[in-house]
Design a protein around this motif. Structure first.
Motif, PDB file in Angstrom:
ATOM      1  N   TRP A  57      23.850  43.108  48.729  1.00  0.00           N
ATOM      2  CA  TRP A  57      24.531  41.926  48.682  1.00  0.00           C
ATOM      3  C   TRP A  57      24.169  41.183  47.268  1.00  0.00           C
ATOM      4  CZ3 TRP A  57      28.511  40.940  51.535  1.00  0.00           C
ATOM      5  CH2 TRP A  57      28.473  39.321  51.144  1.00  0.00           C
ATOM      6  N   PRO A  58      22.495  41.355  46.887  1.00  0.00           N
ATOM      7  CA  PRO A  58      22.370  40.430  45.627  1.00  0.00           C
ATOM      8  C   PRO A  58      23.127  40.900  44.158  1.00  0.00           C
ATOM      9  CG  PRO A  58      20.425  40.757  47.507  1.00  0.00           C
ATOM     10  CD  PRO A  58      21.389  41.378  47.664  1.00  0.00           C
ATOM     11  N   VAL A  59      23.210  42.562  44.368  1.00  0.00           N
ATOM     12  CA  VAL A  59      23.834  42.913  43.073  1.00  0.00           C
ATOM     13  C   VAL A  59      24.964  42.353  42.975  1.00  0.00           C
ATOM     14  CG1 VAL A  59      24.159  44.854  42.078  1.00  0.00           C
ATOM     15  CG2 VAL A  59      22.257  45.146  43.445  1.00  0.00           C
ATOM     16  N   THR A  60      26.089  41.918  44.049  1.00  0.00           N
ATOM     17  CA  THR A  60      27.581  41.362  43.912  1.00  0.00           C
ATOM     18  C   THR A  60      27.053  39.852  43.237  1.00  0.00           C
ATOM     19  OG1 THR A  60      27.469  40.935  45.428  1.00  0.00           O
ATOM     20  CG2 THR A  60      28.057  42.877  45.874  1.00  0.00           C
ATOM     21  N   ARG A  61      26.202  39.450  43.201  1.00  0.00           N
ATOM     22  CA  ARG A  61      26.066  38.048  42.290  1.00  0.00           C
ATOM     23  C   ARG A  61      25.633  38.317  40.621  1.00  0.00           C
ATOM     24  NH1 ARG A  61      20.340  36.004  45.488  1.00  0.00           N
ATOM     25  NH2 ARG A  61      21.481  35.776  47.270  1.00  0.00           N
ATOM     26  N   ALA A  62      25.747  39.550  39.980  1.00  0.00           N
ATOM     27  CA  ALA A  62      26.333  39.862  38.935  1.00  0.00           C
ATOM     28  C   ALA A  62      27.962  40.145  38.846  1.00  0.00           C
ATOM     29  CB  ALA A  62      25.594  40.960  38.710  1.00  0.00           C
ATOM     30  N   ILE A  63      28.610  39.980  39.769  1.00  0.00           N
ATOM     31  CA  ILE A  63      30.172  40.197  39.380  1.00  0.00           C
ATOM     32  C   ILE A  63      30.876  39.154  39.178  1.00  0.00           C
ATOM     33  CG2 ILE A  63      32.253  41.382  40.234  1.00  0.00           C
ATOM     34  CD1 ILE A  63      30.543  42.454  42.659  1.00  0.00           C
ATOM     35  N   PRO A  64      31.468  38.770  37.563  1.00  0.00           N
ATOM     36  CA  PRO A  64      32.524  37.681  37.405  1.00  0.00           C
ATOM     37  C   PRO A  64      32.910  37.010  38.538  1.00  0.00           C
ATOM     38  CG  PRO A  64      31.795  39.466  35.557  1.00  0.00           C
ATOM     39  CD  PRO A  64      31.618  40.059  36.698  1.00  0.00           C
ATOM     40  N   LYS A  65      32.668  35.695  38.709  1.00  0.00           N
ATOM     41  CA  LYS A  65      33.566  35.052  39.786  1.00  0.00           C
ATOM     42  C   LYS A  65      34.654  34.270  38.941  1.00  0.00           C
ATOM     43  CE  LYS A  65      29.362  34.519  42.943  1.00  0.00           C
ATOM     44  NZ  LYS A  65      28.333  35.048  42.110  1.00  0.00           N
ATOM     45  N   SER A  66      34.713  34.788  37.845  1.00  0.00           N
ATOM     46  CA  SER A  66      36.413  33.818  37.375  1.00  0.00           C
ATOM     47  C   SER A  66      37.533  34.670  37.726  1.00  0.00           C
ATOM     48  CB  SER A  66      35.826  34.219  35.693  1.00  0.00           C
ATOM     49  OG  SER A  66      35.993  35.521  35.015  1.00  0.00           O
ATOM     50  N   GLU A  67      38.797  34.285  37.979  1.00  0.00           N
ATOM     51  CA  GLU A  67      40.032  34.714  38.367  1.00  0.00           C
ATOM     52  C   GLU A  67      40.045  35.306  37.319  1.00  0.00           C
ATOM     53  OE1 GLU A  67      41.135  34.107  41.500  1.00  0.00           O
ATOM     54  OE2 GLU A  67      39.808  33.279  41.638  1.00  0.00           O
ATOM     55  N   PRO A  68      40.822  37.030  37.736  1.00  0.00           N
ATOM     56  CA  PRO A  68      40.816  38.066  36.969  1.00  0.00           C
ATOM     57  C   PRO A  68      42.275  37.325  36.181  1.00  0.00           C
ATOM     58  CG  PRO A  68      41.583  38.384  39.159  1.00  0.00           C
ATOM     59  CD  PRO A  68      40.321  37.447  39.064  1.00  0.00           C
ATOM     60  N   LYS A  69      42.105  37.959  34.955  1.00  0.00           N
ATOM     61  CA  LYS A  69      43.627  37.902  33.710  1.00  0.00           C
ATOM     62  C   LYS A  69      44.921  38.741  35.009  1.00  0.00           C
ATOM     63  CE  LYS A  69      41.322  37.102  29.621  1.00  0.00           C
ATOM     64  NZ  LYS A  69      40.977  37.177  28.045  1.00  0.00           N
ATOM     65  N   LEU A  70      46.044  37.808  34.580  1.00  0.00           N
ATOM     66  CA  LEU A  70      47.065  38.878  35.391  1.00  0.00           C
ATOM     67  C   LEU A  70      46.913  39.832  34.606  1.00  0.00           C
ATOM     68  CD1 LEU A  70      49.693  36.010  35.832  1.00  0.00           C
ATOM     69  CD2 LEU A  70      48.431  37.328  37.468  1.00  0.00           C
ATOM     70  N   PRO A  71      47.430  41.127  34.715  1.00  0.00           N
ATOM     71  CA  PRO A  71      47.845  42.504  34.038  1.00  0.00           C
ATOM     72  C   PRO A  71      49.318  42.594  33.487  1.00  0.00           C
ATOM     73  CG  PRO A  71      48.009  42.806  36.327  1.00  0.00           C
ATOM     74  CD  PRO A  71      47.653  41.741  36.496  1.00  0.00           C
ATOM     75  N   SER A  72      48.473  42.860  31.997  1.00  0.00           N
ATOM     76  CA  SER A  72      49.843  43.081  31.230  1.00  0.00           C
ATOM     77  C   SER A  72      51.111  44.055  32.275  1.00  0.00           C
ATOM     78  CB  SER A  72      49.025  43.923  29.958  1.00  0.00           C
ATOM     79  OG  SER A  72      48.197  43.244  29.415  1.00  0.00           O
ATOM     80  N   VAL A  73      52.507  43.744  31.381  1.00  0.00           N
ATOM     81  CA  VAL A  73      53.630  43.115  32.416  1.00  0.00           C
ATOM     82  C   VAL A  73      53.481  44.810  31.621  1.00  0.00           C
ATOM     83  CG1 VAL A  73      55.889  43.463  32.487  1.00  0.00           C
ATOM     84  CG2 VAL A  73      53.898  41.978  32.118  1.00  0.00           C
ATOM     85  N   ARG A  74      54.432  45.817  32.445  1.00  0.00           N
ATOM     86  CA  ARG A  74      54.334  47.441  32.083  1.00  0.00           C
ATOM     87  C   ARG A  74      55.186  47.912  33.062  1.00  0.00           C
ATOM     88  NH1 ARG A  74      49.443  49.053  28.839  1.00  0.00           N
ATOM     89  NH2 ARG A  74      47.694  46.649  29.583  1.00  0.00           N
ATOM     90  N   THR A  75      55.576  49.615  32.838  1.00  0.00           N
ATOM     91  CA  THR A  75      56.564  49.965  33.444  1.00  0.00           C
ATOM     92  C   THR A  75      56.193  51.667  33.381  1.00  0.00           C
ATOM     93  OG1 THR A  75      58.565  50.567  33.337  1.00  0.00           O
ATOM     94  CG2 THR A  75      57.037  50.992  30.999  1.00  0.00           C
TER      95      THR A  75
END
Length: 445
Positions: free
Chosen positions: A160-178
Motif C-alpha cells: 500500500w505505501p508504494v501506491t503513494r508514489a503514483i501521481p494523484k493529478s487527474e489524467p489528461k484526456l487522451p488524444s482523440v483517435r480512430t
C-alpha cells in the motif's frame, strides 16, 4: 491479482471433492468472475478513473471478495463475489500496466516490465502451493478461501505505501483517435487469446484430478503453471527487445496452441503437465507483449486501447467456460472446447503475421468513449482479409520460423521469394481495403 483472479482454479478440486460444486456450477462461477472482469475493463472507457484510485480500489475489492468466499455458502452468493473480484482484477491489470509501463519507459528501463507481469505468476504459484498444503492437511475449501483472502490482505498492506508514489493529478484526456485496421486486429486477436487460454487456466487441475485422484500429484499442476508464468515473463522482458513484441506474441500463440490441444489429443497425465508448462509460460508473456504492442500503436495515451483489448479479452473469457460444458466432448469432457481454442490461437497467429505497426490516426470527431466510431466497413474489411490470411498462412509461418530460429543468413536466402509473396499479398490487400485507402488519402497525413 494472481490471488484474486486465479485462486478459484486450485480451490475448485476441493469444492468438487466436498460436493459443493458441479462442473456446471464451476463454469458459472468462472464466467461470473470473467463477466466482472469485462465490466471492470469497460468502466475506464466510460468514465474517467484516476490511476491511483483504480489501483487502490482494485486491491481492496480483490481482498474483500476473496476472503468473503469463505463466509458465503450459496452458489448465488459465490457468483456475486467472483464477479466483484473480477472488477478489481481488471482495474489492477489496466491501471498498473498503464502506470508502470509508462514510468519504466520514461526512465529507460522498459525491460523491467517482465518483473511487473511476473507478479501474477507469483500469485498463482503461491496460491497453488498453499492449496496443495491445504489438501494435504485435509482442510476444507472454506478454510482455503479464508487463508487466501488473508494472504491477499497482508500483501496489499505491504504494498500500500508504494501506491503513494503514483501521481494523484487527474489524467489528461487522451488524444482523440480512430480505431484503424491494426488496432482492430489487436483487439480481436487479444479476444481470441482470452477465450483460448481460459479453458485450461480454469480446468487444468480438475482435468488432472480425473486422471490421478491423489492431491499430492494433481495439486502440483497449478504451481507449475505459476512458476512457468514467472520465468517466461522475466525472459520475455529482454527477448521482446531482440525479437520484437509482434514476433514474440506470434511465437507465444503458436506454443499455446500446442499446449491447449495436447490434453484433447492425448488423455494422459504427461499431456496435462506439458499443457501446464506451455500455457503457463505463454499466457502472461502474451499479455505483456500485447500491451506493449498497444503502446507502440497508441503512444502514451494507451489506456483506452488497453481497456478495449481487455474488454474483448474478457468477453472471450466469459464465453470460454460456458462453452466448455456445451460443446461435444469427443470422448473427453473438455476435448471439443480445447480443440476449438487451439484453432482460434492458430488463426490469431496468422492474423498477427499479416499485420504490422501503424499509429492510430488523429481525428476531430468523438463518440461516447472519447473515440471516433469506426465505420462498419472497417470490420467488414477485416473479415474479408481472413481468406487471404488463411491462404498465405503457410508461407508466412514458414518465413517467420526461418527468420526467428535460423538467423539472418537463411533469412537473406528467402528474401526474394518472400518479397514476391508480400508484393502479391499487398496488391490483394489494397483491393480488399480500397475504401480504407481512399479514406486515408482524403484525411491526409
Amino acid at each position: 491479482m494472481g490471488i484474486g483472479r486465479f485462486a478459484f482454479t486450485p480451490v475448485l478440486p476441493m469444492m468438487r471433492h466436498e460436493g459443493a460444486l458441479s462442473i456446471t456450477g464451476a463454469a458459472w462461477l468462472a464466467s461470473a468472475n470473467y463477466a466482472g472482469y469485462l465490466v471492470g475493463a469497460l468502466l475506464p472507457l466510460l468514465i474517467s478513473i484516476p490511476i491511483y484510485r483504480g489501483i487502490r480500489w482494485g486491491l481492496v475489492i480483490i481482498c474483500l471478495g476473496t476472503i468473503a468466499m469463505g463466509f458465503v455458502q450459496t452458489l448465488s452468493g459465490w457468483i456475486v463475489l467472483r464477479a466483484v473480484t473480477g472488477i478489481g482484477s481488471a482495474w489492477v491489470l489496466i491501471f498498473v500496466s498503464a502506470w508502470c509501463l509508462d514510468h519504466l519507459n520514461q526512465v529507460g528501463r522498459l525491460a523491467l516490465s517482465g518483473a511487473v507481469f511476473a507478479g501474477v505468476g507469483a500469485g498463482i504459484l503461491v496460491t497453488g502451493l498453499l492449496c496443495l498444503a491445504f489438501m494435504k492437511a485435509k482442510m476444507t475449501s472454506t478454510q482455503a478461501w479464508a487463508g487466501l483472502g488473508s494472504l491477499a490482505i497482508l500483501s496489499t498492506a505491504f504494498i500500500w505505501p508504494v501506491t503513494r508514489a503514483i501521481p494523484k493529478s487527474e489524467p489528461k484526456l487522451p488524444s482523440v483517435r480512430t480505431w484503424n485496421l491494426e488496432a482492430t486486429r489487436l483487439i480481436l486477436c487479444y479476444g481470441a487469446f482470452g477465450f483460448s487460454y481460459i479453458i485450461p487456466a480454469t480446468f487444468l487441475p480438475a482435468m488432472a484430478q480425473r486422471i490421478v485422484s491423489d492431491p499430492g500429484v494433481f495439486g502440483w499442476m497449478w504451481p507449475a503453471f505459476g512458476a512457468a508464468a514467472i520465468v517466461s515473463t522475466l525472459v520475455a522482458g529482454g527477448t521482446s527487445k531482440r525479437m520484437g513484441n509482434r514476433q514474440l506474441w506470434i511465437a507465444c500463440q503458436l506454443l499455446m496452441a500446442v499446449g491447449v490441444a495436447l490434453p484433447a489429443l492425448w488423455h494422459h497425465l504427461c499431456s496435462i503437465v506439458v499443457a501446464a508448462l506451455l500455457v503457463g509460460s505463454t499466457f502472461m508473456a502474451t499479455s505483456m507483449v500485447a500491451i506493449q504492442e498497444a503502446r507502440q500503436i497508441a503512444g502514451r495515451d494507451a489506456t483506452p486501447l488497453i481497456s478495449a483489448m481487455t474488454t474483448c479479452f474478457a468477453i472471450g473469457q466469459v464465453i470460454g467456460p460456458l462453452l466448455a460444458s456445451r460443446l461435444p466432448h469427443l470422448g473427453d469432457e473438455f476435448a471439443g472446447s480445447l480443440l476449438l481454442a487451439s484453432f482460434l490461437l492458430l488463426l490469431s497467429a496468422c492474423t498477427l503475421i499479416r499485420g504490422g505497426p501503424a499509429s492510430l490516426a488523429k481525428s476531430p470527431r468523438k463518440n461516447t468513449f472519447g473515440y471516433r466510431r469506426r465505420r462498419s466497413g472497417s470490420v467488414l474489411s477485416l473479415l474479408q482479409c481472413i481468406p487471404t490470411v488463411l491462404t498465405e498462412a503457410k508461407v508466412f509461418v514458414s518465413a517467420f520460423l526461418v527468420r526467428t530460429f535460423l538467423g539472418r543468413e537463411w533469412s537473406a536466402k528467402i528474401h526474394v521469394d518472400a518479397s514476391l509473396v508480400d508484393a502479391n499479398a499487398s496488391l490483394r490487400s489494397v483491393k480488399v481495403l480500397e475504401p480504407e485507402v481512399l479514406s486515408a488519402i482524403e484525411r491526409g497525413p
